[in-house]
Design a protein around this motif. Sequence first.
Motif, mmCIF file in Angstrom:
data_model
loop_
_atom_site.group_PDB
_atom_site.id
_atom_site.type_symbol
_atom_site.label_atom_id
_atom_site.label_comp_id
_atom_site.label_asym_id
_atom_site.label_seq_id
_atom_site.Cartn_x
_atom_site.Cartn_y
_atom_site.Cartn_z
ATOM 1 N N VAL A 35 0.854 -1.184 0.000
ATOM 2 C CA VAL A 35 0.000 0.000 0.000
ATOM 3 C C VAL A 35 0.890 1.234 0.000
ATOM 4 C CG1 VAL A 35 -1.853 1.219 1.154
ATOM 5 C CG2 VAL A 35 -1.723 -1.254 1.326
ATOM 6 N N LEU A 36 0.766 2.064 -1.042
ATOM 7 C CA LEU A 36 1.645 3.232 -1.137
ATOM 8 C C LEU A 36 0.989 4.490 -0.619
ATOM 9 C CD1 LEU A 36 2.748 1.614 -4.213
ATOM 10 C CD2 LEU A 36 4.489 2.672 -2.754
ATOM 11 N N GLY A 37 -0.309 4.444 -0.402
ATOM 12 C CA GLY A 37 -0.984 5.592 0.188
ATOM 13 C C GLY A 37 -1.184 5.341 1.667
ATOM 14 N N ASP A 38 -2.212 5.988 2.209
ATOM 15 C CA ASP A 38 -2.506 5.811 3.626
ATOM 16 C C ASP A 38 -3.383 4.574 3.813
ATOM 17 O OD1 ASP A 38 -3.299 5.930 6.217
ATOM 18 O OD2 ASP A 38 -3.888 8.047 6.183
ATOM 19 N N PRO A 39 -2.920 3.582 4.542
ATOM 20 C CA PRO A 39 -3.736 2.382 4.736
ATOM 21 C C PRO A 39 -4.749 2.531 5.857
ATOM 22 C CG PRO A 39 -1.635 2.079 5.793
ATOM 23 C CD PRO A 39 -1.617 3.473 5.212
ATOM 24 N N GLY A 40 -4.841 3.694 6.451
ATOM 25 C CA GLY A 40 -5.753 3.866 7.583
ATOM 26 C C GLY A 40 -5.240 3.074 8.769
ATOM 27 N N GLU A 41 -6.135 2.784 9.680
ATOM 28 C CA GLU A 41 -5.723 2.013 10.855
ATOM 29 C C GLU A 41 -5.589 0.547 10.460
ATOM 30 O OE1 GLU A 41 -7.289 1.076 15.360
ATOM 31 O OE2 GLU A 41 -8.163 2.698 14.223
ATOM 32 N N LEU A 42 -4.435 -0.030 10.686
ATOM 33 C CA LEU A 42 -4.265 -1.448 10.340
ATOM 34 C C LEU A 42 -5.042 -2.305 11.325
ATOM 35 C CD1 LEU A 42 -0.486 -1.846 9.459
ATOM 36 C CD2 LEU A 42 -2.404 -1.386 7.945
ATOM 37 N N LEU A 43 -5.384 -3.509 10.892
ATOM 38 C CA LEU A 43 -6.045 -4.444 11.806
ATOM 39 C C LEU A 43 -5.059 -4.838 12.902
ATOM 40 C CD1 LEU A 43 -7.908 -6.539 9.141
ATOM 41 C CD2 LEU A 43 -8.934 -5.105 10.897
ATOM 42 N N PRO A 44 -5.582 -5.178 14.084
ATOM 43 C CA PRO A 44 -4.664 -5.456 15.192
ATOM 44 C C PRO A 44 -3.854 -6.738 14.960
ATOM 45 C CG PRO A 44 -6.916 -5.963 15.816
ATOM 46 C CD PRO A 44 -6.986 -5.284 14.491
ATOM 47 N N SER A 45 -4.278 -7.519 13.999
ATOM 48 C CA SER A 45 -3.681 -8.847 13.865
ATOM 49 C C SER A 45 -2.524 -8.892 12.866
ATOM 50 C CB SER A 45 -4.781 -9.829 13.483
ATOM 51 O OG SER A 45 -5.623 -9.271 12.504
ATOM 52 N N PHE A 46 -1.825 -7.770 12.710
ATOM 53 C CA PHE A 46 -0.633 -7.774 11.857
ATOM 54 C C PHE A 46 0.598 -7.471 12.711
ATOM 55 C CE2 PHE A 46 -3.836 -7.825 8.733
ATOM 56 C CZ PHE A 46 -3.261 -8.433 7.621
ATOM 57 N N VAL B 229 3.694 -1.402 4.059
ATOM 58 C CA VAL B 229 3.066 -0.104 4.267
ATOM 59 C C VAL B 229 4.170 0.941 4.331
ATOM 60 C CG1 VAL B 229 1.678 1.242 5.847
ATOM 61 C CG2 VAL B 229 1.205 -1.171 5.575
ATOM 62 N N ARG B 230 3.939 2.101 3.715
ATOM 63 C CA ARG B 230 5.000 3.117 3.698
ATOM 64 C C ARG B 230 5.341 3.609 5.089
ATOM 65 N NH1 ARG B 230 3.902 7.442 -0.894
ATOM 66 N NH2 ARG B 230 5.154 8.790 0.437
ATOM 67 N N GLU B 231 6.634 3.610 5.389
ATOM 68 C CA GLU B 231 7.088 4.042 6.722
ATOM 69 C C GLU B 231 6.607 5.450 7.033
ATOM 70 O OE1 GLU B 231 8.656 2.497 9.075
ATOM 71 O OE2 GLU B 231 10.271 1.230 8.337
ATOM 72 N N ASP B 232 6.705 6.347 6.036
ATOM 73 C CA ASP B 232 6.432 7.746 6.323
ATOM 74 C C ASP B 232 4.947 8.072 6.346
ATOM 75 O OD1 ASP B 232 6.498 7.016 3.672
ATOM 76 O OD2 ASP B 232 6.845 9.047 2.957
ATOM 77 N N LEU B 233 4.094 7.148 5.846
ATOM 78 C CA LEU B 233 2.662 7.468 5.795
ATOM 79 C C LEU B 233 1.844 6.674 6.793
ATOM 80 C CD1 LEU B 233 1.557 7.969 2.114
ATOM 81 C CD2 LEU B 233 1.277 9.515 4.026
ATOM 82 N N LYS B 234 2.497 5.754 7.426
ATOM 83 C CA LYS B 234 1.803 4.858 8.336
ATOM 84 C C LYS B 234 1.123 5.688 9.418
ATOM 85 C CE LYS B 234 4.789 2.234 10.035
ATOM 86 N NZ LYS B 234 4.910 2.526 11.456
ATOM 87 N N SER B 235 -0.182 5.843 9.328
ATOM 88 C CA SER B 235 -0.842 6.785 10.210
ATOM 89 C C SER B 235 -0.945 6.243 11.624
ATOM 90 C CB SER B 235 -2.219 7.127 9.671
ATOM 91 O OG SER B 235 -2.952 5.939 9.492
ATOM 92 N N SER B 236 -1.132 4.985 11.737
ATOM 93 C CA SER B 236 -1.221 4.453 13.096
ATOM 94 C C SER B 236 -0.841 2.985 13.082
ATOM 95 C CB SER B 236 -2.636 4.612 13.617
ATOM 96 O OG SER B 236 -3.535 4.037 12.700
ATOM 97 N N ARG B 237 -0.348 2.578 14.166
ATOM 98 C CA ARG B 237 0.071 1.179 14.316
ATOM 99 C C ARG B 237 -0.948 0.520 15.234
ATOM 100 N NH1 ARG B 237 0.343 -3.216 14.175
ATOM 101 N NH2 ARG B 237 1.411 -4.541 15.638
ATOM 102 N N PRO B 238 -1.372 -0.649 14.894
ATOM 103 C CA PRO B 238 -2.331 -1.307 15.808
ATOM 104 C C PRO B 238 -1.777 -1.384 17.223
ATOM 105 C CG PRO B 238 -1.341 -2.888 14.271
ATOM 106 C CD PRO B 238 -1.007 -1.518 13.759
#
Lengths: 206, 428, 567, 261
Positions: free
Chosen positions: D207-218, D252-261
């Motif tokens: 995912v090169l854009g914003d993936p939003g909040e990732l699922l907790p299971s990653f 997921v892009r390091e610089d765009l990762k909006s939140s980490r589960p």
Amino acid sequence: MALSLVAYIREFARVEWAKKFLAARTAPLVIPPYFRNYPELTGKTCTHHLFCMMACPAPGAIDVIRTPEGWQPRIHVGHCIRCGLCVEACPNGVLSSGRILESMFLDNTRLSFSFAITVDLDRCMGCGNCAVACPVNKLIDAQMSHGGRASTDDLLLKVSDGKCHVLHVEKCTGCKTCEHHCPNEAISVARLLEAVHSPEEEPWTS
Amino acid sequence: MRIEDVVCPFCGCLCDDLVVSVEGTKVLSVENGCTLATEKFTGDHRLAHPIRRTGGSWEKTTYDVAIRETAEILLDAERPLLYGWSGTFVEAQTIGVHLAELLGAVIDNTSTVCHGPSIMAIQEVGHPGCTLGQVKNRADVIVYWGANPIEAHPRHMSRYTTFADGFFVKSAFRDRKVIVVDIRETDSSEIADEFVKVTPGGDYAVLSALRMIVRGKGELVPEKVSGVTREQLFRVANICLSARFGAIFFGLGLTMSRGKYKNIRNAIELTEELNRHTKFTISPMRGHWNVYGSNEVFTWITGYPYAVDFSRGIAFYNPGETTSVDILRRKECDACLVVASDPGAHFPRACAGHLASIPTVQIDPHVNATTHLSRIQIPVAVTGIDAEGTAYRMDGVPIRTRQLFSTDYPDDVAVLGRIYSLVKEAKG
Amino acid sequence: MTQGILIKNAYVIDPLSGIRGEVMDIAIRDGRIVEEAPPGSQVIDAGGCLTLPGGIDSHSHVCGTKVNFGRYMSPEDMRAGRTSRKGVMHVTSGYSVPTTFGNSYRYSTMGYTTVLEGAMAPLEARHTHEEFTATPHQDMLANTLFDGNWSVMEAVRDKDVKRAAAIVAWTLAAVRGFAIKLTNPGGTEAWGWGKDVANIHDPVPHFEVTPAEIISTMIQANEILRLPHSVHLHCNNLGVPGNFRTTLETMDLAPPAQGNRQTLYLTHVQFHSYGGTTWRDISSKSEDIARSLNSKPQVVIDMGQIMFGRTTTMTADGPMEFKLYMLHHNKWSNHDVELETGSGIIPVYYSRKSLVNCVMWAIGLELALLAKNPWQCLLSTDNPNGAPFVKYPEIIALLMSRRMRENERKEIDPRTEHYVPLFALERELDWYDIAVMTRAGQAKALGITRIGKGFLSPGAQADVAIYPLKPDQLDPSVDYQQVMAGFSRTLYTIKRGRVVARDGDVVVEGANSTIWTRSRVPPGYDMGSDPEFTKKFDQYYTVRLRNYPVQDVYLPRGVCIETEAAL
Amino acid sequence: MRVILKTRPRKKPHVPIEAEGIIPQNFLRKNDLSVYEGNRERHLEDLFFVTVEGPAVSPDQVEVILTGDTGRIKRVGEYMNAGRIIIEGDIGMHCGNFMSAGEIIVRGNADAWLGREMRGGRILCEGNAGDYCGAGYRGEKRGMRGGTVEVMGNAGDFVAEYLSGGEVIVHGDCGDLPGVEMRGGTLVIGGNCSRPCGNMTGGTCMVLGDPGELLPSFRRNGSTEAEFGGKKFRMAVFRGDVANRGKGTLLVREDLKSSRP
């Protein structure tokens, strides 16, 4: 600062002080017989009249559960305010706490009670939770407690025409199970409780 | 006259222990039934005779005319839609499916707007379920997820789950733990031992987290998942794992929120995971009293539970393509027969708008929102009141409804049967 | 229906009438076989083709809750085998779990006129009967599940055989069932707690009865009620390596026969004939099972053959399906039925590359080849568990041709031969054996010869299948392809005196019967008014007693076999 | 050979047309194909002006061009195994189902199920794609197994559901749950999406854009470098879905990762 520290050390280093400190004893903590603690079981048989629940002013402090040996009151100490009303209310002396039973016997007093159940027909959905859970209904009609079909009109509560109806309020023991389990807050139980002197026979053995 | 063991024709609980007193064709009282049941039996907004629209107004017509016109409308259409079916009995649904195959129509039931996503999830991973008596007799943990039974299925808790004593559960509500999961407090969460409040749209993540805990990967669960604390997730997982028999019931809060059928799939996979440790079942809270019957009938005749498209002769199924809401939204269909349901009240406005712009015929005892969209309405007997037939409870148990009295109304089988004959005759 | 049919030049094999291959005429009038056809009868020239009584499937899953759930959960299966409406034929879909009309048409074109649904939960019987009426070309019978019936288990615990019999009598009559079916007895109740029973002496949780006690008591109850069929048993430990011991122990429970009928019918025995201890060392124990069978004329089995390919497994044996799910991890449905039984469904793929599947495939064939008496080993796939019934012709060909078996040997896992005796067996079944294994044997084992099923002599029901096979011009051991093709598609299928299918096409709407049994019991044994029974019912079922029995409207053409219970 | 199919005006333009017959190999010999309009069987000529230019000896040499009001035509290119289809405008559902070879170019938008259960070949959609782009059929365990689907615009929900092989590239945004149940193959999302790869058991999603909040299971598992559109990106690597077997890879892009589960 430094001086006072020295003074302290000097004071506490005295032999007499150290002796007193190490040898001091207070009397063991004994609960006096007149002191009301959490109610305890006396070992007498519970007949599931639920007067204890009815008398209890603290929500969630007492309930009566079925054990392999039979019914048994259970006190939730976090909720109990140690008022002793359950001990006074129980017709069989299943509970004790302090000198309550003794003084009741001496004074020949008892609690008299009656109940009023009101159903808010606007809120009631006729779900039957109250009628199925009601311990009085349970004793009268097993079919009712196994899924809400009334097989008799002797019940305390019954659902008809889509609403809960009170058929025999005199059977109510005031346990408030219905009130606690009504999801719509549509049913409420009011109790009228007074201590009376009963000069003659023992009314609860009947 | 008192009639015992009457079957309620309102919701998927299909309570069969009602006692109804009738006098002539009037219901005097209903015992044991909830408010919704009582309204169903005593309500009286029935259409007296068939009506058809001419110009802007309604005129009274005969069954013969109404039925013949309906057949003509359906025969004329290139993409007719036969929708509804949940409020009628299996025998009528059977004719409906045969009518659809004869016409090359799309036939769909109300699952399309309620538990369609549950069916799609079941088609991906299966369905570990059971009959409701199994829950009543055994369950010591009950989970309601996105469901508020008190509103939609009032007697569910008192008849089948939380409050009903069972063989292995002697003192029901004391021996059972109830977990309610929802996005807001509800009547049902009032009586829960554990209420899990999930942020809207967050069910999928919460289910994933619970699956992780049950799989022993709990250490990876973050502090908070969709508004639920890690601590509570562990507590819920432990309640489930220490159950002897657990039952999950889910409702539209799960099927119709973000992720739709994937939420259900995740819930089913959680149930499967729990079965490796203890016994767990999961069941949808089906709404209309016989929606499950329509799923069953559609399935044994066509192979698919809803949204079946016969336009190519064979049965084709693809929710999202052959489901009513999608067909109406794309304005595909050019005629619609509505049977025993009220899309006018439940469908999005755009869909209802299209229904009004095409010839729509309604077969229903009552005047309702769909009446205003229809060209013709044919009133029929109400199954369970003045007609009898088979219905399937939400757990798949089939029960035959009782007829309390008879009226002059024909039942759905009679009306649909006549339409079928006319269509068959025309098709040769 | 006074119109008759005269079938001329039929090569008839009719084992029950002792006809082992004879060219003759068959006359039909009013749905029955008669001595002489009425004047003006339709004449069918069979031209020396193989003519048999209508096929009977004594164990198949085609109607009811779990079958329909198999359809419901499998839109991918429905994509296969789709046909559109054609003449009198309705739309059909599905391969391993076809729609009801799909089942009916396919059976009909294969010459089958009677099918027994292998498992019906009493509580959901109405559903089974509804699907029966939508399976219009076969007369239907329903095995009724008693394996986890609480009232029965309590009677077994109290050693009250008569009460058990009375409960069976009441239930069969209430749900219009045909015979007693036990599926993993006791195990389905244990599955209510996510458990299973380990062997026939392992007590059922809470009820403290063993599967062996349930089986023995039910056999006695069945004999007391004088039901036409015997107890129909799906043994414990289905599909578990090493389960042949359980099966042998179970066979020992069958008391000697009284009269001419078996006392125990074991179904899909292939799934119960495994040696070894794990899936790695699974082996065939068909020889042990066949040895026991050959010494016990009181036992009848059916094969439960598996065939390679895709199918769906479905059974009331809930715990076994969950075990299978944990192996395949595809999709799994389960449906426990209160106070009665359970069920499970998963899709499977039997692969020629899987040694386990190859061993299973061999075992079924071995059972049929090792059973000396074809009347004791009937042909089945436990449809659709081993394979969909459309594979029957292929199984027939395999049994009739060693050459075909050798050809198949080249296709399967080469290690198979070390685990199975199949390829050492030289026996090739003949037409007579096949006629027994596909109709006469079934009719006898089910006890429905008394209503005219399974034979072609005068008085019989006119259910006839004429196959495009000329036994005197055909060597089945060589021409197995032709045998396969011939059994797949009749020239004529005649059902109750009407031609229902011709050359693979169904030609009439169809109207079947449902056959059920009622045992008359003395009033004291009527469970409908037994206080304890009705009280239990009121408290633990979620359906009222009065709403439980299946009404007559669900059996538009019910045929009741009545017996007098020896109570 | 060029086959030009121009739609004729229809009385009921919203009724869907099913035209699985429109595949290059079918025009080699015959033109009298059937298509369905709703429940009516029609000749191809009833619904299209058909022009054929030039000869062809193999389906590879056949190019089919669809123009006009094509947005309601379903199943174009189903089971296509050679040649080329060019759709000048929008195309209806199920374009390129089961396609095994050849090329489909959609100049407009594609409706849902573009390249469903595709086995090979290439689909290029220059506009947006609907839901279930590169997905599977209900109940089937494997979706798309090979080939490439490239969408220049955005795509809807459930992109590449059950992807088992091949490549799905969406240059724009995807909706909810792209790559859900993925078990193989590659999914590249140029823009944003939400909840990528729920329940995945294999394959790779980037995912090169914003993936939003990732699922907790990653589960975070290091970093890597990836290239897309000629640019290099620093990507965070996640393994998942842990709630299932956790064998898939989500970048997921390091610089765009909006939140980490």
